[in-house]
Design a protein around this motif. Structure first.
Motif, short mmCIF file in Angstrom:
data_model
loop_
_atom_site.label_atom_id
_atom_site.label_comp_id
_atom_site.label_asym_id
_atom_site.label_seq_id
_atom_site.Cartn_x
_atom_site.Cartn_y
_atom_site.Cartn_z
N CYS A 3 0.79 -1.06 -0.01
CA CYS A 3 0.07 -0.04 -0.02
C CYS A 3 0.82 1.29 0.05
CB CYS A 3 -0.88 -0.20 1.19
SG CYS A 3 -0.10 0.05 2.95
N GLU A 7 2.47 2.44 2.54
CA GLU A 7 2.64 3.22 4.07
C GLU A 7 3.96 3.33 4.55
OE1 GLU A 7 0.69 4.81 7.48
OE2 GLU A 7 0.15 4.58 5.54
N LYS A 41 -1.26 -0.01 8.25
CA LYS A 41 -2.32 0.16 7.57
C LYS A 41 -3.10 -0.89 6.72
CE LYS A 41 -3.69 3.51 3.92
NZ LYS A 41 -3.20 4.48 3.00
N CYS A 42 -2.29 -1.89 6.28
CA CYS A 42 -2.94 -2.99 5.34
C CYS A 42 -2.54 -4.52 6.04
CB CYS A 42 -2.79 -2.96 3.90
SG CYS A 42 -0.91 -3.36 3.62
#
Length: 64
Positions: free
Chosen positions: A11, A13, A32-33
């Motif tokens: 992602c 991040e 985040k993911c």
């Protein structure tokens, strides 16, 4: 203690983590993911070079 940055390959991040220089500590997964595919981001932000210029014409971009 230095802060190291890691980028999630899934992602994008950026994760920051502090640890001793001789400690191998990689964050387990992206905040985040949740991906475990993290790559360390290398930077030269804290390096300072002193001494005479090694540029042939004396016009180094990093000379003061």
């Amino acid at each position: 203690m230095p802060t190291y940055k890691y980028r999630c390959e899934e992602c994008g991040e950026v994760i920051k983590i502090s640890h001793k220089m001789n400690e191998e500590k990689t964050p387990g997964k992206c905040n985040k993911c949740g991906s475990a595919k993290l790559s360390r981001i290398f930077s030269l932000g804290g390096i300072s070079v002193k001494g005479t210029s090694s540029c042939p014409d004396g016009t180094c971009p990093w000379s003061n």
